[in-house]
Design a protein around this motif. Sequence first.
Motif, short mmCIF file in Angstrom:
data_model
loop_
_atom_site.label_atom_id
_atom_site.label_comp_id
_atom_site.label_asym_id
_atom_site.label_seq_id
_atom_site.Cartn_x
_atom_site.Cartn_y
_atom_site.Cartn_z
N LYS A 41 17.37 -41.11 -23.99
CA LYS A 41 16.02 -41.10 -23.42
C LYS A 41 15.81 -42.31 -22.52
CE LYS A 41 13.55 -38.34 -26.88
NZ LYS A 41 12.47 -38.33 -27.89
N GLN A 42 16.33 -43.45 -22.92
CA GLN A 42 16.22 -44.64 -22.09
C GLN A 42 16.98 -44.46 -20.78
OE1 GLN A 42 17.58 -47.91 -24.52
NE2 GLN A 42 15.87 -47.74 -25.96
N THR A 43 18.15 -43.82 -20.85
CA THR A 43 18.91 -43.54 -19.63
C THR A 43 18.11 -42.64 -18.70
OG1 THR A 43 21.04 -43.74 -20.76
CG2 THR A 43 21.01 -42.47 -18.72
N VAL A 44 17.52 -41.59 -19.25
CA VAL A 44 16.75 -40.64 -18.45
C VAL A 44 15.53 -41.32 -17.82
CG1 VAL A 44 15.23 -38.62 -18.61
CG2 VAL A 44 17.50 -38.55 -19.64
N ARG A 45 14.84 -42.13 -18.59
CA ARG A 45 13.65 -42.79 -18.05
C ARG A 45 14.00 -43.76 -16.93
NH1 ARG A 45 11.35 -43.52 -24.19
NH2 ARG A 45 10.58 -41.37 -24.39
N ASP A 49 12.71 -43.21 -13.09
CA ASP A 49 12.01 -44.22 -12.30
C ASP A 49 12.68 -44.43 -10.95
OD1 ASP A 49 10.21 -44.55 -14.36
OD2 ASP A 49 11.18 -46.33 -15.19
N LYS A 50 14.03 -44.40 -10.95
CA LYS A 50 14.75 -44.57 -9.69
C LYS A 50 14.40 -43.46 -8.70
CE LYS A 50 18.91 -46.82 -11.57
NZ LYS A 50 20.38 -46.66 -11.77
N HIS A 51 14.18 -42.25 -9.23
CA HIS A 51 13.90 -41.11 -8.36
C HIS A 51 12.40 -40.86 -8.20
CE1 HIS A 51 18.15 -40.42 -9.37
NE2 HIS A 51 18.20 -39.79 -8.22
N LYS A 52 11.59 -41.84 -8.63
CA LYS A 52 10.14 -41.84 -8.37
C LYS A 52 9.46 -40.56 -8.82
CE LYS A 52 10.77 -45.00 -4.49
NZ LYS A 52 10.53 -45.27 -3.04
N GLY A 53 9.83 -40.10 -10.00
CA GLY A 53 9.16 -38.94 -10.58
C GLY A 53 9.54 -37.61 -9.98
N CYS A 54 10.63 -37.57 -9.19
CA CYS A 54 11.07 -36.31 -8.58
C CYS A 54 12.29 -35.75 -9.32
CB CYS A 54 11.42 -36.54 -7.11
SG CYS A 54 10.00 -36.96 -6.08
N TYR A 55 12.55 -34.49 -9.07
CA TYR A 55 13.72 -33.82 -9.65
C TYR A 55 15.01 -34.55 -9.26
CZ TYR A 55 17.51 -30.43 -10.03
OH TYR A 55 18.70 -29.82 -10.32
N PHE A 56 15.95 -34.61 -10.21
CA PHE A 56 17.29 -35.10 -9.87
C PHE A 56 18.32 -34.46 -10.80
CE2 PHE A 56 15.88 -38.12 -13.11
CZ PHE A 56 16.99 -38.27 -13.91
N CYS A 105 17.19 -33.40 -14.60
CA CYS A 105 15.84 -33.81 -14.98
C CYS A 105 14.81 -33.11 -14.09
CB CYS A 105 15.70 -35.32 -14.88
SG CYS A 105 14.09 -35.93 -15.45
N VAL A 106 13.95 -32.33 -14.71
CA VAL A 106 12.86 -31.63 -14.03
C VAL A 106 11.58 -32.41 -14.29
CG1 VAL A 106 11.53 -29.50 -13.90
CG2 VAL A 106 14.00 -29.40 -14.28
N GLN A 107 10.96 -32.91 -13.22
CA GLN A 107 9.75 -33.70 -13.38
C GLN A 107 8.93 -33.63 -12.09
OE1 GLN A 107 10.97 -37.75 -14.13
NE2 GLN A 107 12.15 -37.90 -12.24
N GLY A 108 7.64 -33.84 -12.22
CA GLY A 108 6.76 -33.87 -11.06
C GLY A 108 6.62 -32.53 -10.37
N ARG A 216 8.17 -34.39 -18.56
CA ARG A 216 9.56 -34.44 -18.11
C ARG A 216 10.42 -33.53 -18.99
NH1 ARG A 216 10.86 -40.01 -18.49
NH2 ARG A 216 10.35 -40.29 -16.29
N ARG A 217 11.31 -32.78 -18.33
CA ARG A 217 12.28 -31.95 -19.04
C ARG A 217 13.67 -32.41 -18.62
NH1 ARG A 217 15.77 -27.70 -18.73
NH2 ARG A 217 15.62 -26.02 -20.27
N ALA A 218 14.35 -33.08 -19.51
CA ALA A 218 15.67 -33.61 -19.20
C ALA A 218 16.69 -33.06 -20.19
CB ALA A 218 15.67 -35.13 -19.25
#
Length: 257
Positions: A41-45, A49-56, A105-108, A216-218
């Motif tokens: 979870k720490q890795t994902v967070r 943050d690096k991807h500013k809340g966007c999918y990656f 990671c699906v987010q935002g 977030r869905r990771a």
Amino acid sequence: MNTFFRNLELPTAKVIASEMDRNGSFCISNFLSSEQLQSLKQTVRAEGDKHKGCYFAHHGGPEIEQSQLGAISASPEFRALLKNVYQSGAGAAAYNSEILNVLRCVQGSSGRRESNCFHFDASLVTALLPIEIPQDGVDRGDLILFPNLRRIRSNVLINVLEKALLQNPLSRKLISAGIRHRILQPEKLRLVPGNLYLFWGYRTLHANEPCDPAQRRASAIFHYGDPHAGSFVTRMILKLNQRRARRATALGTQPTG
């Protein structure tokens, strides 16, 4: 890292493969310890943050290899599990022992567009490891499965044709509409972080449902055993998919092809 199977009593690979044939998937509950899950979870967070809340999505690379995911993929017990399940399902050993590791990671708002992208995997065995999954509400990003719709194709061109017919925007819209109107009734898995879910990715048409943009869905995905590995067509498709995935991550979106 310590072995992942020291506290797990697993059935034989034949039993697991039989359950995947019969029920579409097999779940290993509590595959990760709470400490291992928190580390991921720490890795994902950090990556989120690096991807500013966007999918990656990362297909291999240091983001995976230097995390708990790299240790899982390198674990002899885990590698033996995938190898034996593949052999039980295919009736023969895989072409090679390579495991393709993906962190998705699906987010935002960009992540919202990642739902209902139905597809067949290139690998026969797909192991899905949820890391962060919404547990409340309607839009949790549940996994949708049409289990075991096809056999392993002897001809790679047939495989490519089938994927082309179903993995396009029109087909995906029609499938989604069929589900919405209850004409189609897929299996649905409500994923629990830390569990490991195995299914025949090559044979099973699958996608995730929409995920709340505020959450977030990771998940990590381990792909093992491409039945067509070694063919020129397969190598070209893999390179194309990886190139498109890198481009999608840079844009915060996922390619639809």
